[in-house]
Design a protein around this motif. Structure first.
Motif, PDB file in Angstrom:
ATOM      1  N   TRP A  66       0.748  -1.196   0.062  1.00 32.27           N
ATOM      2  CA  TRP A  66       0.013   0.210   0.022  1.00 32.27           C
ATOM      3  C   TRP A  66       0.807   1.169   0.052  1.00 32.27           C
ATOM      4  O   TRP A  66       0.566   2.593  -0.324  1.00 32.27           O
ATOM      5  CB  TRP A  66      -0.837   0.018   1.172  1.00 32.27           C
ATOM      6  N   ALA A  67       2.237   1.260   0.063  1.00 30.86           N
ATOM      7  CA  ALA A  67       2.967   2.354   0.242  1.00 30.86           C
ATOM      8  C   ALA A  67       3.086   2.746  -1.252  1.00 30.86           C
ATOM      9  O   ALA A  67       3.248   3.995  -1.617  1.00 30.86           O
ATOM     10  CB  ALA A  67       4.391   1.995   0.722  1.00 30.86           C
ATOM     11  N   ILE A  68       2.856   1.902  -2.414  1.00 27.00           N
ATOM     12  CA  ILE A  68       3.116   2.425  -3.793  1.00 27.00           C
ATOM     13  C   ILE A  68       1.834   3.451  -4.088  1.00 27.00           C
ATOM     14  O   ILE A  68       2.283   4.620  -4.578  1.00 27.00           O
ATOM     15  CB  ILE A  68       2.949   1.244  -4.570  1.00 27.00           C
ATOM     16  N   PRO A  69       0.589   3.138  -3.794  1.00 26.05           N
ATOM     17  CA  PRO A  69      -0.420   3.971  -4.219  1.00 26.05           C
ATOM     18  C   PRO A  69      -0.213   5.192  -3.371  1.00 26.05           C
ATOM     19  O   PRO A  69      -0.767   6.479  -3.796  1.00 26.05           O
ATOM     20  CB  PRO A  69      -1.674   3.288  -3.896  1.00 26.05           C
ATOM     21  N   THR A  70      -0.016   5.041  -1.944  1.00 23.55           N
ATOM     22  CA  THR A  70       0.044   6.008  -1.069  1.00 23.55           C
ATOM     23  C   THR A  70       1.077   7.033  -1.598  1.00 23.55           C
ATOM     24  O   THR A  70       0.872   8.471  -1.320  1.00 23.55           O
ATOM     25  CB  THR A  70       0.355   5.591   0.450  1.00 23.55           C
ATOM     26  N   ILE A  71       2.136   6.708  -2.009  1.00 20.54           N
ATOM     27  CA  ILE A  71       3.187   7.756  -2.154  1.00 20.54           C
ATOM     28  C   ILE A  71       3.031   8.245  -3.687  1.00 20.54           C
ATOM     29  O   ILE A  71       3.287   9.355  -3.799  1.00 20.54           O
ATOM     30  CB  ILE A  71       4.630   6.905  -2.197  1.00 20.54           C
ATOM     31  N   TRP A  72       2.658   7.459  -4.655  1.00 23.48           N
ATOM     32  CA  TRP A  72       2.983   8.000  -5.979  1.00 23.48           C
ATOM     33  C   TRP A  72       1.812   8.432  -6.498  1.00 23.48           C
ATOM     34  O   TRP A  72       1.613   9.224  -7.625  1.00 23.48           O
ATOM     35  CB  TRP A  72       3.494   6.721  -6.758  1.00 23.48           C
ATOM     36  N   LEU A  73       0.331   7.981  -6.075  1.00 18.96           N
ATOM     37  CA  LEU A  73      -0.911   8.428  -6.775  1.00 18.96           C
ATOM     38  C   LEU A  73      -1.080  10.214  -6.461  1.00 18.96           C
ATOM     39  O   LEU A  73      -1.338  10.878  -7.375  1.00 18.96           O
ATOM     40  CB  LEU A  73      -2.262   8.027  -6.135  1.00 18.96           C
ATOM     41  N   PRO A  74      -0.499  10.590  -5.225  1.00 17.97           N
ATOM     42  CA  PRO A  74      -0.523  12.047  -5.126  1.00 17.97           C
ATOM     43  C   PRO A  74       0.367  12.967  -6.193  1.00 17.97           C
ATOM     44  O   PRO A  74       0.046  13.954  -6.740  1.00 17.97           O
ATOM     45  CB  PRO A  74      -0.174  12.570  -3.816  1.00 17.97           C
ATOM     46  N   VAL A  75       1.489  12.313  -6.669  1.00 20.20           N
ATOM     47  CA  VAL A  75       2.376  12.739  -7.587  1.00 20.20           C
ATOM     48  C   VAL A  75       1.617  12.628  -8.838  1.00 20.20           C
ATOM     49  O   VAL A  75       1.898  13.527  -9.938  1.00 20.20           O
ATOM     50  CB  VAL A  75       3.655  11.766  -7.787  1.00 20.20           C
TER      51      VAL A  75
END
Length: 245
Positions: free
Chosen positions: A56-65
C-alpha cells in the motif's frame, strides 16, 4: 570449479552470496521456494529496511504525484479531453515498458559475481521467493531515482505543458502494475479476468519462466511471440511428435 561447488546458506544474508554461484546461478534462482517469509538480504539493518516495502506504500506515495503532474498540465491550459488522451498514452507506453524491462532486463542471463548479485536484487529474488510479500513491489527510493531519469528523458521529446500529463500517465500505469502484481501473488480473485491474469502470471513463475512477461495484460506477449502455450497445446504438440516418430 569453485563456483559450481558453492552452496548458498539460506540462513545467512543472501545478496553477497549469490554471486559466487557463477554459471549455476540461473538454475538456482529459477527453483522457487514458496514461503511468505522472505530471506534476509543484508547484514545491515538499514539496507535491509530499504529492501522491504508494503504494497500500500505504492499508491499512497505515487498517486499524489500522479495527480500533481496532471494538474500541472491542466494549469498550463490543456482541456480535460486532451489530458485524458495524454494520460492514456502514458499508460499505453508504460505497458510496453513493463514488458521490455521484464523480458530484456529482469530476465537477462548472468554468470559473473556482480552480474548475479545485481540481477538477484533486481528480479532474481522475486523468482527465488515469489511469495515474499515485502519484496513484491518496487522500493520507493529506487522508483524516485528512476522517476527523475524518465522525467528528464521525456522533457527531451515532449513540450513543457504535455510532459507532466504524459509522465503522470506513465506513473499511473506503474502504480497499477505494481499493485496488480502484488494482488496476483496474494489475492484470491473470483472474477474471470483477474483469475486468468493470476493463472497467467503464476504460470510464468512455476512452469514456463522464459515466456509470459506481461503482468497487467498479455497483449505484448501476443505481439512479440512470447505467449506461453497452454498445457493442452503442449500435450497435443507432444502427441504429434510421437505420432510422427
Amino acid at each position: 570449479m569453485v563456483a559450481q561447488e558453492f552452496t548458498v546458506d539460506l540462513n545467512k544474508p543472501l545478496v553477497f552470496q549469490v554471486g559466487h554461484l557463477g554459471e549455476t546461478y540461473q538454475e538456482w534462482v529459477h527453483q522457487p521456494i514458496v514461503s511468505k517469509e522472505g530471506p534476509r538480504f543484508f547484514e545491515s539493518d538499514f539496507w535491509e529496511f530499504l529492501t522491504r516495502t508494503v504494497w500500500w506504500a505504492i499508491p499512497t506515495i505515487w498517486l499524489p504525484v500522479v495527480c500533481w503532474c496532471i494538474s500541472m498540465s491542466l494549469r498550463m491550459g490543456h482541456t480535460l479531453p486532451q489530458i485524458a488522451l495524454m494520460v492514456g498514452f502514458g499508460i499505453f507506453v508504460w505497458t510496453l515498458l513493463e514488458y521490455i524491462l521484464h523480458r530484456f532486463l529482469f530476465h537477462i542471463e548472468t554468470k559473473s559475481y556482480w552480474g548475479n548479485t545485481i540481477h538477484y536484487l533486481l528480479h532474481g529474488c522475486h523468482h527465488k521467493h515469489p511469495m515474499d510479500g515485502l519484496r513484491l513491489v518496487f522500493p520507493p527510493a529506487a522508483t524516485a531515482v528512476l522517476c527523475i531519469l524518465f522525467w528528464n528523458l521525456l522533457k527531451l521529446v515532449a513540450t513543457p505543458s504535455t510532459t507532466p500529463a504524459l509522465f503522470g500517465g506513465g506513473l499511473l500505469g506503474y502504480v497499477v502494475y505494481d499493485v496488480t502484481h502484488y494482488y496476483l501473488h496474494h489475492g484470491q480473485p473470483t472474477k474471470q479476468v483477474p483469475k486468468s491474469l493470476k493463472k497467467y502470471h503464476l504460470n510464468h513463475h512455476f512452469r514456463i519462466q522464459n515466456k509470459g512477461f506481461g503482468i497487467t495484460s498479455a497483449i505484448w506477449d501476443r505481439v512479440f511471440g512470447t505467449l506461453p502455450q497452454t498445457k493442452v497445446a503442449e500435450k497435443t504438440r507432444s502427441f504429434g511428435w510421437k505420432a510422427a516418430e
